[in-house]
Write an enzyme that holds these catalytic residues in place. Structure first.
Site, short mmCIF file in Angstrom:
data_model
loop_
_atom_site.label_atom_id
_atom_site.label_comp_id
_atom_site.label_asym_id
_atom_site.label_seq_id
_atom_site.Cartn_x
_atom_site.Cartn_y
_atom_site.Cartn_z
N GLU A 106 1.00 -1.22 0.14
CA GLU A 106 -0.25 0.51 -0.63
C GLU A 106 0.93 1.38 0.21
OE1 GLU A 106 -2.75 -0.51 3.11
OE2 GLU A 106 -3.84 -1.27 2.24
N GLU A 161 -6.94 -7.26 -0.80
CA GLU A 161 -7.82 -7.45 1.01
C GLU A 161 -9.18 -7.49 0.95
OE1 GLU A 161 -5.24 -4.94 3.35
OE2 GLU A 161 -3.07 -5.78 2.77
C1 GAL Z 1 -4.48 -2.40 4.99
C2 GAL Z 1 -3.15 -2.85 5.57
C3 GAL Z 1 -3.04 -4.23 6.11
C4 GAL Z 1 -4.02 -3.89 7.55
C5 GAL Z 1 -5.57 -3.97 6.62
C6 GAL Z 1 -6.45 -4.02 7.45
O1 GAL Z 1 -4.05 -1.18 4.69
O2 GAL Z 1 -2.63 -2.93 3.63
O3 GAL Z 1 -1.87 -4.34 6.63
O4 GAL Z 1 -2.86 -2.91 7.84
O5 GAL Z 1 -5.28 -2.23 6.38
O6 GAL Z 1 -7.58 -3.03 7.92
#
Ligand code: GAL
Length: 657
Positions: free
Chosen positions: A144, A316
């Protein structure tokens, strides 16, 4: 195409004795991909040069033995303490001049050459060790970019880098002075070494100065990503390189980073984003608190699909409550499944859940996983299982790609920087403007593609929208000239030169044979002081005073007699920021001229065309009968009465297309 599911996993967080069982459960659940490693530097190299890769090899072997494919992350978002202590000037500096310290993540400066070398070293060492491992099929670079606002850093390294970048661009201090207009307020410089970073000034810095700094900072992200991608490609043949972008993050040019990726991906947290990143008021947030904004995820699916020539993932996917928004509700039953299907409807190859098991320790201990900390299945697990089953049954029915959408929106990161630098009115935000247009199209049941302003291929779209474009990029004017569909330009498009000045011929600065319009004056408006149009509707926030030439026809006029929407041939120009109803009317007029089929939808129901099929999604808490939209037949998935959180898919003719 083989659509798959995945999950993010942190073997270093759990006893090794648990790995095989975890892997077996993942495979049984129907997952194919597992992303690991992206924050593990302190375990991979506890001291300089003392690599410890054995545990990672055992983890990859374990996952591979269970039939899972590994997405291996480079660990460069979390440089270890020993490295930061060796070169403390690699830490980023905020606009307030304060150093952002070690103790969380993303504590590095993209401009720092020393840190870049360290990243190349760890990437090379990892790529040599695992590049040909049969279990590793994809590499994720870093994690990110820009998360926690980390693109811009006001460090000594950034200053030196920026000066060199400017020297390269302008060649002489005089030409820089001219381009920026430095005669204003005696800002002239006599050598590049005098240039400061545009923070901590008494009042605003010169917008041209800030704009170049934004371009420079974006280039540094591109440089950083490319350095890793090149190394991975050289040592891990046949594997894909991916990066995970974020929601409503515009600080660097994602098209430019995407050019060095095989696959784009992004991290989709619908409930967190609604609370944290939405311009909507409380009523909207309340209505969709457990469902997420019906258009926010779709917007990013469509945008990021365009950044890497069509191949994209959700890296994610929110599986339950997160920990980082002002409020963190649980998703309504069925929403994790719906979000997953919405991604596939927009062409995702893989949807990967974050994370496998909730961590009982450290910063994200309140963030759900597919499993609770005690390894018992959490709600998201069962929805992922359902998606896995449905994917298997639909795989042969669905086309490989969503195909060309109905409408193209021209998107441009530099425009986001420009209007952030010079909003002129508080609400003038590029994302907000484009998102308004996007939402209106979606509420008409239309599917959307984004097209970069840097490479505008408009052919084949019946309708193209160009809202808020900072300047005419090379190629953009020609693209409009040769385009024969309907095009809507404005507001504020073409209103600056590349040097952040008002164009000589005044905005929108198009040749008279394309659009004979001159805008000598604009005004910005409080939300409670809109401009009324004679046939109903208002302009809010921003309005332009259009002077039209002979070839233009005025379609809509403000109550004070100023043209609001004008047309010359197939080119329309919109001189303000329309409210939602007005925007709908304008788009209905244009879609009609473009020959597009529209379906007027309520707030919570959305459609997405995918090849020869149409998906319907219900974000609202009430059922909706798709027969009201002319749907008939038996859906491949779901029912004609779409329950709350429901998903239905039918062939185009059954949806009335
Ligand atoms: C994203 C990040 C992850 C985790 C997640 C939590 O922004 O890539 O590592 O922190 O959020 O929602």
């Amino acid at each position: 195409m083989n659509r798959t599911l995945g999950v993010c996993y942190y073997p270093e967080h759990w006893p090794e004795a648990q790995w095989a069982d975890d892997a077996a459960r993942m495979a049984k659940l129907g997952l194919s991909h597992v992303r690991i490693g992206e924050f593990a530097w302190s375990r991979l190299e506890p001291k300089r040069g003392a690599y410890d890769f054995d545990w990672l090899r055992r983890a990859i072997d374990t996952l591979h033995a269970a039939g899972l494919k590994v997405v291996l992350g480079t660990p460069t978002a979390t440089p270890p303490k020993w490295l930061v202590d060796e070169m403390p000037d690699m830490l980023p500096v905020g606009a307030d001049g304060a150093v952002r310290k070690f103790g969380s993540r993303r504590h590095y400066d993209f401009s720092h050459d020393g840190y870049l070398e360290e990243c190349k070293r760890i990437t090379l060492t990892l790529a040599k060790a695992f590049g040909e491992h049969p279990g590793v099929t994809v590499w994720q670079t870093d994690n990110e970019y820009d998360c926690h606002n980390t693109t811009l850093s006001y460090s000594p390294a950034a200053r030196v880098g920026f000066q060199a970048w400017l020297q390269q661009k302008y060649q002489s201090p005089d030409s820089l002075n001219r381009a920026w207009g430095n005669v204003f307020w005696s800002m002239e410089i006599t050598e590049f070494g005098e240039i400061e970073l545009p923070n901590l000034t008494v009042t605003e810095a010169n917008p041209a100065h800030v704009m170049d700094f934004r371009r420079y900072a974006s280039d540094m992200v591109v440089r950083f990503n490319k350095a890793q991608a090149d190394i991975i490609r050289a040592h891990s043949p046949g594997r894909d390189v991916i990066h995970n972008f974020m929601g409503r993050t515009l600080a660097f040019d994602h098209f430019a980073v995407g050019a060095d990726l095989d696959i784009s991906s992004w991290d989709s947290y619908p409930l967190g984003f609604l609370e944290d990143r939405s311009d909507q008021g409380d009523a909207w947030k309340q209505q969709f608190a457990r469902a997420g904004d019906p258009d926010f995820q779709a917007f990013h699916h469509d945008l990021y699909r365009a950044t890497s020539k069509g191949r994209w993932w959700v890296m994610e996917q929110q599986p339950g409550p997160v920990n980082w928004a002002p409020h963190n509700p649980a998703p309504r039953d069925g929403m994790v499944r719906l979000w997953s299907w919405e991604a596939f409807a927009h062409g995702a190859e893989t949807v990967s859940y974050f994370r496998w098991r909730q961590a009982p320790f450290a910063q994200e201990q309140m963030h759900a996983g597919l499993l609770a900390p005690d390894s018992i299945e959490a709600e998201g697990f069962f929805e992922a299982a359902q998606v896995a089953k449905e994917l298997a049954s639909l795989e042969t029915e669905l086309e490989a790609n969503p195909g060309r959408a109905d409408v193209a929106i021209v998107f441009d990161y530099a425009s986001a920087w420009a209007w952030e630098i010079q909003p002129q009115g508080r609400e003038f935000d590029y994302f907000r403007l484009v998102f308004d247009f996007y939402r209106s199209l979606r509420k008409l049941g239309l599917s959307v593609d984004f097209v970069p302003a840097s490479a505008p291929e408009l052919e084949g779209y019946p309708l193209v929208l160009i809202p808020g474009l900072f300047t005419w990029t090379p190629g953009m004017v020609d693209a409009i000239r040769t385009y024969d569909g309907q095009v809507l330009i404005g507001p504020r498009s073409g209103s600056k030169t590349d040097d952040f000045a008002i164009p000589e011929s005044l905005p929108p600065a198009l040749p008279a044979n394309i659009l004979g319009v001159r805008i000598a004056r604009v005004e910005t408006l409080r939300a409670d002081t809109p401009v009324q149009l004679t046939k109903g509707g208002t302009f809010q926030f921003w309005r332009e005073f259009l002077e039209t030439g002979q070839g233009t026809e005025t379609i809509l006029t403000a109550e004070d007699g100023v043209p609001a929407l004008v047309k010359q041939g197939n080119v329309h120009y919109l001189g303000g920021w329309p409210d939602q109803d007005l925007l709908k009317d304008i788009l209905l007029r244009l879609t009609n001229e473009a020959g597009l089929t529209t379906k007027e939808l309520n707030d919570g129901v959305r459609l997405r065309r995918h090849g020869k099929h149409v998906f319907a999604f219900n974000y609202s808490a009430a059922s909706f009968d798709l027969a009201l939209l002319g749907w008939a037949g038996t859906p491949l998935l779901g029912k004609l009465v779409l329950e709350p959180s429901g998903v239905s898919v039918v062939p185009l003719p059954d949806a009335g297309y």
